[in-house]
Design an enzyme around this catalytic site. Structure first.
Site, PDB file in Angstrom:
ATOM      1  N   LYS A 199     -32.797 -38.329   7.386  1.00 16.23           N
ATOM      2  CA  LYS A 199     -32.497 -37.604   8.623  1.00 16.23           C
ATOM      3  C   LYS A 199     -31.650 -38.515   9.504  1.00 16.23           C
ATOM      4  O   LYS A 199     -32.085 -39.605   9.883  1.00 16.23           O
ATOM      5  CB  LYS A 199     -33.788 -37.214   9.344  1.00 16.23           C
ATOM      6  CG  LYS A 199     -33.521 -36.561  10.696  1.00 16.23           C
ATOM      7  CD  LYS A 199     -34.767 -36.005  11.330  1.00 16.23           C
ATOM      8  CE  LYS A 199     -34.460 -35.415  12.686  1.00 16.23           C
ATOM      9  NZ  LYS A 199     -35.653 -34.851  13.324  1.00 16.23           N
ATOM     10  N   LYS A 252     -30.691 -34.130   6.216  1.00 19.29           N
ATOM     11  CA  LYS A 252     -30.426 -33.413   7.462  1.00 19.29           C
ATOM     12  C   LYS A 252     -29.516 -34.229   8.337  1.00 19.29           C
ATOM     13  O   LYS A 252     -29.781 -35.434   8.478  1.00 19.29           O
ATOM     14  CB  LYS A 252     -31.774 -33.192   8.156  1.00 19.29           C
ATOM     15  CG  LYS A 252     -31.681 -32.593   9.527  1.00 19.29           C
ATOM     16  CD  LYS A 252     -33.060 -32.520  10.124  1.00 19.29           C
ATOM     17  CE  LYS A 252     -32.950 -31.973  11.522  1.00 19.29           C
ATOM     18  NZ  LYS A 252     -34.225 -31.924  12.178  1.00 19.29           N
TER      19      LYS A 252
HETATM   20  C1  PBG Z   1     -37.743 -32.974  15.895  1.00 22.58           C
HETATM   21  C2  PBG Z   1     -36.717 -32.210  15.153  1.00 22.58           C
HETATM   22  C3  PBG Z   1     -35.362 -32.073  15.478  1.00 22.58           C
HETATM   23  C4  PBG Z   1     -34.830 -31.162  14.580  1.00 22.58           C
HETATM   24  C5  PBG Z   1     -35.859 -30.791  13.707  1.00 22.58           C
HETATM   25  N1  PBG Z   1     -37.021 -31.466  14.069  1.00 22.58           N
HETATM   26  C6  PBG Z   1     -34.579 -32.639  16.593  1.00 22.58           C
HETATM   27  C7  PBG Z   1     -34.438 -34.090  16.698  1.00 22.58           C
HETATM   28  O1  PBG Z   1     -34.748 -34.854  15.785  1.00 22.58           O
HETATM   29  O2  PBG Z   1     -34.011 -34.512  17.773  1.00 22.58           O
HETATM   30  C8  PBG Z   1     -33.417 -30.668  14.605  1.00 22.58           C
HETATM   31  C9  PBG Z   1     -33.193 -29.305  14.042  1.00 22.58           C
HETATM   32  C10 PBG Z   1     -31.905 -28.666  14.409  1.00 22.58           C
HETATM   33  O3  PBG Z   1     -31.051 -29.237  15.137  1.00 22.58           O
HETATM   34  O4  PBG Z   1     -31.724 -27.527  13.967  1.00 22.58           O
HETATM   35  N2  PBG Z   1     -38.183 -34.144  15.379  1.00 22.58           N
END
Ligand code: PBG
Length: 333
Positions: A199, A252
Site C-alpha cells: 500500500k 493499492k
Molecule cells: C484507511 C484506508 C484508506 C483507504 C483504504 N483504507 C485511506 C488511507 O490510507 O489514507 C483508501 C481507499 C481509497 O482511496 O479508495 N487506512
C-alpha cells in the site's frame, strides 16, 4: 514471401474469435465492493469528490447490498465514518462490540448470510489525528507495537460480530502475524486475512478521506505507507505477509502500480487483489462528466488492465456498474 504466414488480424476478425481467444475476462465474482457506512437513519449521502458513490446508514445500506447481490457480486468491504466523540488516540472505540462497524457486520450478515463480509482494519476513522495508528505526540510518530495490539482487538471484534475476513490497511510491521495468532488462539482459525501488502503513500486517497472525514491532522502517512518510488519493497512486504499468514495479498492503488501487481502475482501463489482507489474513480468520473472520455468503456478497460497485470480480485467503486454491464453480456452487447 509476398504475404506473412502469421496474420495477427485473423484472431481479431469477429466478436466470436476475439472472445474465444481473449486471455483475460471479468466477472462479477471478481469484485469486492467497498461500502461506506455512517450512523443515523435514512441516509444516502453522495460523496462530492466521488460522484455516484454514497455513504449509507444501516437501514439504507441493506438496499444497496441487495442491488450488489442482484448483479452477482459476492463480497463487500466495509468502512465506517465515525462521529468525533468516538475518536481518541487509543483506538479503543474501534473494538467496541456495539460500534457502528460491528453493528453493520451483524445487520448485513443477518440478511445476507452467503455474502462475504470483509472489514477495514486501521485506526484512522477512530483517531483524533486521522492516522492509522496510535501517535506518540511528543515525537509525532506512529508507534508500531501498541498500534498492533489495538488492531488485533479491532480485528477480533469484527470477527466476533460475524465478519468473514479482515483487511488490515494500516501498514504496521507484523500486524498480519499478530492477527493470525489471535485468530488461532481464539478459535477463528478459519477466518481470512486480506493483507494490504503493497500500500503506497499515494495522493489518490483524497476523495476517500473526504468520504470518511479521516485526513491526517498532521504530517502524512509516509512513515508507514510505501514510497511510490519502490518496487522491490512491495515484493518484500508480500513475502512477509504471506509468511505471517495472509490469505490474499493486495496492491493499492491500482492503475499507477500495475508493475507491482505483476510482481506480486509472479512471486506468490496466493490470490492477488488490487484496489482501484477513490482518486482513480474520481479521475475517471471527472473526465467522463466533461465528455472527454466514454465512461463505460474506460471503466471496463481500467478493470481489465488489472486482470491482465495478474490480479484475481478487484476492489472497485465501479463494482456494481461493471457487473451490470457484464451480466448484460459485455463485450457482445
Ligand atoms: C484507511 C484506508 C484508506 C483507504 C483504504 N483504507 C485511506 C488511507 O490510507 O489514507 C483508501 C481507499 C481509497 O482511496 O479508495 N487506512
Amino acid at each position: 514471401m509476398a504475404f506473412p504466414n502469421q496474420r495477427k488480424r485473423i484472431n481479431r476478425t469477429s466478436t466470436g474469435i476475439r472472445n474465444l481467444t481473449a486471455e483475460t475476462s471479468l466477472h462479477p465474482h471478481d469484485f469486492i465492493a467497498p461500502l461506506f457506512i455512517e450512523g443515523g437513519t435514512n441516509i444516502k449521502s453522495e460523496i462530492p469528490s466521488m460522484p455516484g458513490y454514497y455513504r449509507y446508514s444501516l437501514d439504507t445500506v441493506i438496499h444497496e447490498v441487495k442491488e450488489l447481490v442482484d448483479v452477482g457480486i459476492q463480497s463487500v468491504l466495509l468502512f465506517v465514518k465515525e462521529s468525533d466523540d468516538k475518536k481518541d488516540n487509543t483506538g479503543a472505540y474501534a473494538a467496541q462490540p456495539n460500534g457502528l462497524m460491528q453493528q453493520s457486520i451483524r445487520i448485513i450478515k443477518a440478511q445476507f448470510p452467503e455474502l462475504l463480509v470483509m472489514t477495514d482494519v486501521a485506526l484512522d476513522p477512530y483517531s483524533i489525528y486521522g492516522h492509522d495508528g496510535i501517535v506518540d505526540i511528543e515525537k509525532g510518530e506512529i508507534i508500531n507495537a501498541v498500534t498492533v495490539e489495538a488492531l488485533v482487538k479491532m480485528a477480533l471484534s469484527h470477527i466476533e460480530a460475524g465478519a468473514d475476513w479482515v483487511a488490515p490497511s494500516d501498514m504496521m510491521d507484523g500486524r498480519i502475524g499478530a492477527i493470525r495468532d489471535a485468530f488461532n488462539v481464539k478459535g477463528y482459525a478459519h477466518k481470512g486475512i486480506l493483507a494490504y501488502s503493497a500500500k503506497y503513500a499515494s495522493a489518490l486517497y483524497g476523495p476517500f478521506r473526504d468520504a470518511l472525514d479521516s485526513a491526517p491532522g498532521f504530517g502524512d502517512k509516509k512513515t508507514y505507507q510505501m514510497d511510490p518510488r519502490n518496487r522491490k519493497e512491495g515484493i518484500d512486504e508480500a513475502y512477509l505477509d504471506e509468511a505471517e499468514g495472509a490469505d490474499m495479498l493486495m496492491v493499492k492503488p491500482g492503475s499507477f502500480y500495475l508493475d507491482v501487481v505483476r510482481d506480486l502475482s509472479d512471486s506468490s501463489n496466493l490470490p492477488v487483489a488490487v484496489y482501484q482507489v477513490s482518486g482513480e474513480y474520481a479521475m475517471i468520473k471527472a473526465a467522463t462528466e466533461k465528455g472527454w472520455l466514454n465512461e463505460q468503456d474506460i471503466m471496463m478497460e481500467s478493470l481489465i488492465s488489472f486482470k491482465r497485470a495478474g490480479a484475481k480480485v478487484i476492489l472497485t467503486y465501479f463494482a456494481k456498474e461493471a457487473s451490470k454491464r457484464l451480466i448484460n453480456n459485455y463485450p457482445n452487447s
